[in-house]
Design a protein around this motif. Structure first.
Motif, PDB file in Angstrom:
ATOM      1  N   GLY A  14       0.781  -1.222   0.000  1.00 21.86           N
ATOM      2  CA  GLY A  14       0.000   0.000   0.000  1.00 21.86           C
ATOM      3  C   GLY A  14       0.813   1.272   0.000  1.00 21.86           C
ATOM      4  N   SER A  15       2.132   1.161  -0.106  1.00 22.05           N
ATOM      5  CA  SER A  15       2.966   2.351  -0.125  1.00 22.05           C
ATOM      6  C   SER A  15       3.066   2.901  -1.541  1.00 22.05           C
ATOM      7  CB  SER A  15       4.356   2.025   0.413  1.00 22.05           C
ATOM      8  OG  SER A  15       5.012   1.130  -0.459  1.00 22.05           O
ATOM      9  N   LEU A  16       3.306   4.193  -1.622  1.00 23.84           N
ATOM     10  CA  LEU A  16       3.435   4.834  -2.928  1.00 23.84           C
ATOM     11  C   LEU A  16       4.802   4.544  -3.517  1.00 23.84           C
ATOM     12  CD1 LEU A  16       1.813   8.246  -2.082  1.00 23.84           C
ATOM     13  CD2 LEU A  16       0.910   6.586  -3.679  1.00 23.84           C
ATOM     14  N   TYR A  27       3.566  -3.721  -7.947  1.00 23.96           N
ATOM     15  CA  TYR A  27       4.210  -3.813  -6.645  1.00 23.96           C
ATOM     16  C   TYR A  27       5.434  -2.912  -6.592  1.00 23.96           C
ATOM     17  CZ  TYR A  27       1.368  -8.020  -6.245  1.00 23.96           C
ATOM     18  OH  TYR A  27       0.324  -8.898  -6.211  1.00 23.96           O
ATOM     19  N   CYS A  28       5.721  -2.401  -5.404  1.00 25.62           N
ATOM     20  CA  CYS A  28       6.925  -1.624  -5.217  1.00 25.62           C
ATOM     21  C   CYS A  28       8.131  -2.560  -5.283  1.00 25.62           C
ATOM     22  CB  CYS A  28       6.883  -0.889  -3.876  1.00 25.62           C
ATOM     23  SG  CYS A  28       6.987  -1.970  -2.433  1.00 25.62           S
ATOM     24  N   HIS A  29       9.304  -1.980  -5.300  1.00 30.58           N
ATOM     25  CA  HIS A  29      10.504  -2.810  -5.449  1.00 30.58           C
ATOM     26  C   HIS A  29      10.657  -3.773  -4.276  1.00 30.58           C
ATOM     27  CE1 HIS A  29      11.826  -0.799  -9.018  1.00 30.58           C
ATOM     28  NE2 HIS A  29      11.694   0.379  -8.448  1.00 30.58           N
ATOM     29  N   GLY A  30      10.302  -3.301  -3.094  1.00 32.87           N
ATOM     30  CA  GLY A  30      10.421  -4.146  -1.914  1.00 32.87           C
ATOM     31  C   GLY A  30       9.516  -5.367  -2.013  1.00 32.87           C
ATOM     32  N   CYS A  31       8.274  -5.144  -2.470  1.00 29.37           N
ATOM     33  CA  CYS A  31       7.339  -6.252  -2.588  1.00 29.37           C
ATOM     34  C   CYS A  31       7.714  -7.164  -3.749  1.00 29.37           C
ATOM     35  CB  CYS A  31       5.914  -5.732  -2.752  1.00 29.37           C
ATOM     36  SG  CYS A  31       5.203  -5.118  -1.218  1.00 29.37           S
ATOM     37  N   GLU A  32       8.245  -6.597  -4.803  1.00 24.46           N
ATOM     38  CA  GLU A  32       8.674  -7.433  -5.925  1.00 24.46           C
ATOM     39  C   GLU A  32       9.755  -8.394  -5.482  1.00 24.46           C
ATOM     40  OE1 GLU A  32       9.815  -5.467  -9.512  1.00 24.46           O
ATOM     41  OE2 GLU A  32       7.775  -4.766  -9.853  1.00 24.46           O
TER      42      GLU A  32
HETATM   43 ZN   LIG Z   1       5.036  -2.828  -1.648  1.00 23.92          ZN
END
Ligand SMILES: [Zn+2]
Length: 69
Positions: A14-16, A27-32
């Protein structure tokens, strides 16, 4: 060359985050990074099928075992 990016909300945490317009990432890089270890949403749906397939597979093994005797 112009690099166009979009501000997106990560589907995972849910982060931008910014993504490349052509990328289509959700997905953000962290989630990827995290999701690399997990199956993709598509393959997650397919997980139900192999579970059903085990029944005919057991029958096939039973039939093969019975036929061998
Ligand atoms: Zn994320």
């Amino acid at each position: 060359m112009e690099l166009r990016v979009q501000l997106k909300i990560c589907e995972g945490c849910g982060s931008l985050f910014y993504r490349a317009e052509a990328g289509g990432a959700i997905y953000c890089h962290g989630c990827e990074e995290k999701l690399r270890d997990f199956p993709a949403p598509e393959s997650r749906k397919k997980r139900g099928r192999p579970a059903r397939k085990t029944i005919p597979k057991i029958w096939a093994v039973a039939a093969a075992a019975g036929g061998a005797r």
